[in-house]
Design an enzyme around this catalytic site. Structure first.
Site, PDB file in Angstrom:
ATOM      1  N   LYS A  64       0.816  -1.099   0.002  1.00 50.12           N
ATOM      2  CA  LYS A  64      -0.088  -0.054   0.102  1.00 50.12           C
ATOM      3  C   LYS A  64       0.842   1.206  -0.153  1.00 50.12           C
ATOM      4  CE  LYS A  64      -4.016  -2.223   2.146  1.00 50.12           C
ATOM      5  NZ  LYS A  64      -5.042  -2.171   3.328  1.00 50.12           N
ATOM      6  N   ARG A  87      -9.499  -9.525  -5.340  1.00 52.17           N
ATOM      7  CA  ARG A  87     -10.848  -9.206  -6.194  1.00 52.17           C
ATOM      8  C   ARG A  87     -10.291  -8.585  -7.617  1.00 52.17           C
ATOM      9  NH1 ARG A  87     -16.131  -7.772  -2.954  1.00 52.17           N
ATOM     10  NH2 ARG A  87     -15.579  -8.885  -0.954  1.00 52.17           N
ATOM     11  N   ARG A  93      -5.371  -1.166  -9.108  1.00 49.65           N
ATOM     12  CA  ARG A  93      -5.374   0.030  -8.019  1.00 49.65           C
ATOM     13  C   ARG A  93      -4.037   0.150  -7.158  1.00 49.65           C
ATOM     14  NH1 ARG A  93     -10.800  -1.335  -7.378  1.00 49.65           N
ATOM     15  NH2 ARG A  93     -10.369  -2.395  -5.232  1.00 49.65           N
ATOM     16  N   GLY A 127     -17.360 -14.448  -2.323  1.00 53.62           N
ATOM     17  CA  GLY A 127     -18.051 -15.728  -2.430  1.00 53.62           C
ATOM     18  C   GLY A 127     -17.029 -16.634  -1.763  1.00 53.62           C
ATOM     19  N   HIS A 128     -17.591 -18.177  -1.759  1.00 55.14           N
ATOM     20  CA  HIS A 128     -16.416 -19.020  -1.146  1.00 55.14           C
ATOM     21  C   HIS A 128     -16.834 -20.340  -2.008  1.00 55.14           C
ATOM     22  CE1 HIS A 128     -14.634 -17.478   2.295  1.00 55.14           C
ATOM     23  NE2 HIS A 128     -15.765 -16.786   2.926  1.00 55.14           N
ATOM     24  N   ASP A 129     -16.085 -21.203  -1.696  1.00 60.84           N
ATOM     25  CA  ASP A 129     -16.241 -22.521  -2.473  1.00 60.84           C
ATOM     26  C   ASP A 129     -17.453 -22.982  -2.706  1.00 60.84           C
ATOM     27  OD1 ASP A 129     -16.424 -25.743  -2.450  1.00 60.84           O
ATOM     28  OD2 ASP A 129     -14.232 -25.364  -2.709  1.00 60.84           O
ATOM     29  N   ASP A 158     -12.191 -24.450  -4.373  1.00 62.73           N
ATOM     30  CA  ASP A 158     -10.770 -23.943  -3.872  1.00 62.73           C
ATOM     31  C   ASP A 158      -9.491 -24.777  -4.659  1.00 62.73           C
ATOM     32  OD1 ASP A 158     -11.884 -21.961  -2.491  1.00 62.73           O
ATOM     33  OD2 ASP A 158     -11.434 -22.738  -0.410  1.00 62.73           O
TER      34      ASP A 158
END
Length: 366
Positions: A64, A87, A93, A127-129, A158
């Site tokens: 950062k 993401r 960015r 979201g997840h697996d 995953d």
């Protein structure tokens, strides 16, 4: 010096959960030099004990800060692969997206690992697996008849549909680079990977979950409880294997296995028979046969099974029992499975000691 088929391949792995580290582990297992880039505060002098960090080195870098981003670009300039797990849009960015890094290293393979992919209406959402395999259609096929869909922990999204597919994509891009001299961006989405894993079941006439030949619908492909509350797995699909099973169990006058209407009655016969002996007794009965019957082992028991011991399927690393890298490349040297430790000398990655010292003093580099 690392050895193996990927020796000399340098991988920058941006720290993340499950699929990213798993992809890095798969590459490190076969000789790649993997440097995990973590947050500054997450790095210590103690080796990282996570199995998926085996064979790697680690640094802490503040991405950062402008200085941290500049340092990461210097590392990427000498790398072959970057594994990124943010993401969509986050890397851009920060200033370490594909265009940013290809500007300093056009040969770089940039692997992006997400659940939904880099585009599409769900791309910016969490979201997840379980969500990714739900949307892929895979989850709808998993579970017992009449019961709700049951996710197989987080293996399909995953690890199989995510990390393994990303490692495969990295190898494809490295192979292509030998012809073109240029790197490529890999968009590895767990929803895509999970869908591919179930390719044979789409448009195949597969019925409702739990009613088919390979999803516990058929009594010849299921698990059965034994007298001691353990379980045996049965996969006697072909006639010759079924004949071996019935002969070993002493079963006669059974309902027709090819008649679906008789599957419930056949299952009841098998359930009753398996409960007559303990798992250990059934193991002895079926040992060396072609009945396709095996004990359902816990992870601890699996490491002690004679077949796995003979093949060295599991290895001991310090006080940790781990699966040996797969697949095996016969004749290749043994991989480095030691826990990840801090990398202090970054000169081989293009960051000389004087520059590293200034970054450490500024708190940008751990």
């Amino acid at each position: 010096m690392t050895q193996g088929p990927l020796a000399g391949v340098k991988v920058l792995e941006l720290a993340g959960l499950a699929p990213g580290p798993f992809a890095g582990m798969m590459l490190a297992d076969h000789g790649a030099e993997v440097l995990r880039v973590d947050r500054v505060k997450a790095v210590s002098d103690r080796p990282r004990r996570d199995v998926m960090d085996r064979g790697k080195r680690t640094i802490g870098l503040d991405l950062k800060s402008p200085e941290g981003v500049a340092a990461f670009k210097e590392l990427a300039a000498g790398a072959d692969v970057v594994i990124e797990v943010f993401r969509p849009g986050v890397a851009e960015r920060l200033g370490i997206g594909p265009d940013d890094l290809h500007a300093v290293n056009e040969r770089l393979v940039y692997g992006r690992m997400t659940g939904w992919g880099q585009d599409g209406p769900l791309a910016p959402t969490a979201g997840h697996d379980i969500d990714y395999i739900a949307i892929s259609g895979a989850l709808s096929m998993l579970g017992r008849e009449g019961d709700k869909p049951t996710p197989p922990i987080n293996i399909l999204g995953d690890f199989a549909g995510g990390g393994l597919m990303l490692a495969y994509g990295v190898l494809l891009a490295l192979f292509e680079r030998e012809r073109t001299g240029r790197g490529r961006v890999i968009d590895a989405a767990m929803v895509d990977g999970a869908a591919v894993l179930f390719a044979m079941f789409y448009n195949s006439g597969w019925g409702a979950r739990g009613t088919n030949l390979l999803d516990t619908g058929a009594p010849v492909y299921d698990t059965y409880e034994t007298a001691d509350g353990q379980f045996m797995a049965v996969g006697a699909l072909e006639p010759q294997f079924w004949a071996a099973l019935t002969e070993k169990m002493g079963l006669t006058d059974l309902p027709d296995r090819n008649d679906r209407a008789q599957w419930p009655a056949l299952r009841r016969r098998l359930e009753a028979a398996f409960k007559e002996r303990t798992r250990a007794e059934w193991e002895t009965v079926f040992e060396g046969s072609d009945a396709c019957v095996s004990p359902v082992l816990s992870p601890t028991e699996a490491a002690e099974h004679p077949h796995n011991v003979a093949r060295g399927t599991f290895v001991k690393v310090g006080d940790s029992t781990q699966p040996r890298p797969a697949p095996r490349l016969l004749g290749a040297p043994e991989p480095d499975l030691s826990p990840a430790t801090r990398l202090l000398d970054l000169s081989e990655w293009g960051l000389d000691e004087e520059r590293a010292a200034k970054l450490r003093q500024a708190g940008v580099l751990a």
